[in-house]
Design a protein around this motif. Structure first.
Motif: not given
Length: 191
Positions: A174, A188, A191
């Motif tokens: 990330r 996002t 992840l």
């Protein structure tokens, strides 16, 4: 329809034609594991062939004390580690090839294909920067959809260690993906 155990028994008895089924069933998973170690499509293909040869040569030693997939992953992992030791310099200077990816949608539009290729390339670039102890479990978990326990058995680690490595690996991934300025990819979601 034959069970896996029956196929393995037939191979162990010399019915080598049954090994083709093993190849078809496991080649993509082995390739993904090999790619996790090499981070190069062509090297991973070569390593996959080596692993399949090793499995073929040693299948008589499979005793059924663990699942076949666990035994296979151990053989594959050991072959990957041996390969890395032999090719350390080559790996340190490897640049990712823009080859075919194993995980692509069927018949995407050209725009979807371009976006997916760019996303995959950035993701694989970031994965390639992670230490092996995080990269390999991440790839096994996300791309092969193995459980913590299956990953632990394949890598010879306790499930708790796998969970810790996945957590830390995701965190590092990330950070790497979100650290690029001007990057408008929706990381996002991944992840």
């Amino acid at each position: 329809m034959m069970t896996l155990e029956e196929r393995i028994h037939r191979i162990q008895q010399g019915k080598n034609s049954e090994f083709e089924w093993i190849v078809e069933e496991y080649k993509n998973k082995i390739y993904t594991l090999a790619y996790g170690y090499t981070m190069d499509a062509y090297m991973a293909q070569d390593l996959t062939q080596e692993i399949l040869m090793k499995v073929y040569q040693n299948i008589r030693s499979f005793q059924g004390q663990s699942s076949f997939s666990t035994w296979l992953y151990r053989v594959a992992k050991n072959q990957c580690i041996d390969w890395i030791r032999k090719n350390k310099r080559r790996i340190d200077h490897t640049i990712l090839e823009d080859g075919e990816r194993e995980f692509r949608d069927l018949r995407p539009s050209p725009e979807e294909k371009a976006i997916k290729e760019e996303t995959n390339q950035r993701l694989y670039d970031a994965l390639g920067q992670l230490p092996e102890r995080y990269r390999v479990p991440l790839m096994m978990f996300h791309f092969q959809e193995l459980s913590y326990e299956e990953i632990g058995k394949a890598l010879g680690l306790p499930s708790k260690t796998v969970a810790t490595q996945l957590y830390r690996g995701k965190k590092l991934l990330r950070e790497k993906l979100l650290s690029k300025k001007g990057d408008d990819m929706p990381w996002t979601v991944l992840l």
